[in-house]
Design an enzyme around this catalytic site. Sequence first.
Site, mmCIF file in Angstrom:
data_model
loop_
_atom_site.group_PDB
_atom_site.id
_atom_site.type_symbol
_atom_site.label_atom_id
_atom_site.label_comp_id
_atom_site.label_asym_id
_atom_site.label_seq_id
_atom_site.Cartn_x
_atom_site.Cartn_y
_atom_site.Cartn_z
ATOM 1 N N TYR A 144 0.860 -1.181 0.000
ATOM 2 C CA TYR A 144 0.000 0.000 0.000
ATOM 3 C C TYR A 144 0.897 1.232 0.000
ATOM 4 O O TYR A 144 1.469 1.604 1.026
ATOM 5 C CB TYR A 144 -0.898 -0.064 1.250
ATOM 6 C CG TYR A 144 -1.871 1.074 1.462
ATOM 7 C CD1 TYR A 144 -2.063 2.092 0.539
ATOM 8 C CD2 TYR A 144 -2.623 1.121 2.640
ATOM 9 C CE1 TYR A 144 -2.962 3.115 0.766
ATOM 10 C CE2 TYR A 144 -3.521 2.146 2.880
ATOM 11 C CZ TYR A 144 -3.687 3.128 1.946
ATOM 12 O OH TYR A 144 -4.585 4.151 2.188
ATOM 13 N N LYS A 176 -1.250 -1.076 -4.134
ATOM 14 C CA LYS A 176 -2.308 -0.081 -4.044
ATOM 15 C C LYS A 176 -1.608 1.270 -4.105
ATOM 16 O O LYS A 176 -0.921 1.675 -3.169
ATOM 17 C CB LYS A 176 -3.101 -0.208 -2.739
ATOM 18 C CG LYS A 176 -4.166 0.881 -2.610
ATOM 19 C CD LYS A 176 -4.793 0.966 -1.233
ATOM 20 C CE LYS A 176 -5.750 2.159 -1.174
ATOM 21 N NZ LYS A 176 -6.296 2.408 0.178
ATOM 22 N N GLY A 201 -5.406 4.301 -6.390
ATOM 23 C CA GLY A 201 -5.858 4.625 -5.035
ATOM 24 C C GLY A 201 -6.304 6.052 -4.818
ATOM 25 O O GLY A 201 -6.412 6.487 -3.664
ATOM 26 N N ASP A 203 -9.400 8.582 -5.740
ATOM 27 C CA ASP A 203 -10.716 8.697 -6.362
ATOM 28 C C ASP A 203 -10.823 9.893 -7.300
ATOM 29 O O ASP A 203 -11.627 9.891 -8.233
ATOM 30 C CB ASP A 203 -11.791 8.809 -5.282
ATOM 31 C CG ASP A 203 -11.860 7.585 -4.391
ATOM 32 O OD1 ASP A 203 -11.245 6.562 -4.740
ATOM 33 O OD2 ASP A 203 -12.516 7.648 -3.334
ATOM 34 N N GLU A 204 -9.996 10.911 -7.064
ATOM 35 C CA GLU A 204 -10.087 12.131 -7.862
ATOM 36 C C GLU A 204 -9.448 11.989 -9.244
ATOM 37 O O GLU A 204 -9.601 12.873 -10.092
ATOM 38 C CB GLU A 204 -9.457 13.312 -7.124
ATOM 39 C CG GLU A 204 -8.005 13.142 -6.734
ATOM 40 C CD GLU A 204 -7.812 12.525 -5.358
ATOM 41 O OE1 GLU A 204 -6.869 12.958 -4.666
ATOM 42 O OE2 GLU A 204 -8.576 11.623 -4.984
#
Length: 313
Positions: A144, A176, A201, A203-204
């Site tokens: 991550y 991620k 990872g 969302d924008e």
Amino acid sequence: MEKIKGLIDAPFTPFNENNEINCGIIARYASMLGRNGLKGVFINGSSGEGYMLTEEERMTLAEAWVDAVNGDPLLKENGFKVIVHVGSTCVKSSRRLAAHAQKIGAWGIGAMATPFPKIGRVAELVDYCEEIAGGAPELPFYYYHIPAFNGAYLSMYDFLKAVDESGRIPNLAGIKYTFESLYEYNRCRRYANGKYDMLHGQDETILPCLAMGGAQGGIGGTTNYNGRVLTGIIDAWQKGDLEKARELQNFAQDVIDVICHFRGNIVGGKRIMKLIGFDLGKNRTPFQNITDQEEVQLKKELEEIGFFDRCNK
């Protein structure tokens, strides 16, 4: 290894009025996510306040999510995935959490770099991930990458190359990738002819990653309440409807603009869940919780952009 297609949600950890974990709401939570197009969950991560939880709480939550999926015929039929974040400041704890995730039947595991001590070299990161991933050798392991949280501003291309050439983490599935460099993201996606699963990872910026030609899966935080819109971006792109995809991506950014007024997704986003019918309690210290007055303003700003007509139901 199987590559994830679609969006995985990073759920909030539900707390009761005494700030203890509340597993009673998880089955309904899981069902709602599946109904709104999400393909699984990545639990106990940053959105889930994982570093504020005890090992026992993290294991209890993992068991509750696995049980919720196994107990829901539709989720189980659709292959809804439970990925458990096991990163911590103690690698022995992380390895124990990884072994537990494998034992209870989770689909996969992941770990971000420890925030203390900071990891400053790729070689150190490989050592850290190797020890954790070895606790669950039968499960896919995702690193991550979220350097804003832990200061591990390292080349992910070099990380993949080091692991691939050494063969030291045979269950490394991918990354991620929660960072701003779309160039590096795509470079990692193309490494070794797309060998590794690169889960977007942020969302924008879903649409730009789709446009670069390879993103198939991602893990989101605002998907908790805006999943219909975010999965809609992928659907519109696949149908060749670029204008619809742009409109949905812009709306997703409108929602993010609002939560940025209320201390981001972990704090503001968790309170949005209450507004759509999922009271998940307050955040744990040291997060500064939303006040009642701020909640009124949060709702007002969301109403102004038409959020409640488009949010998860």
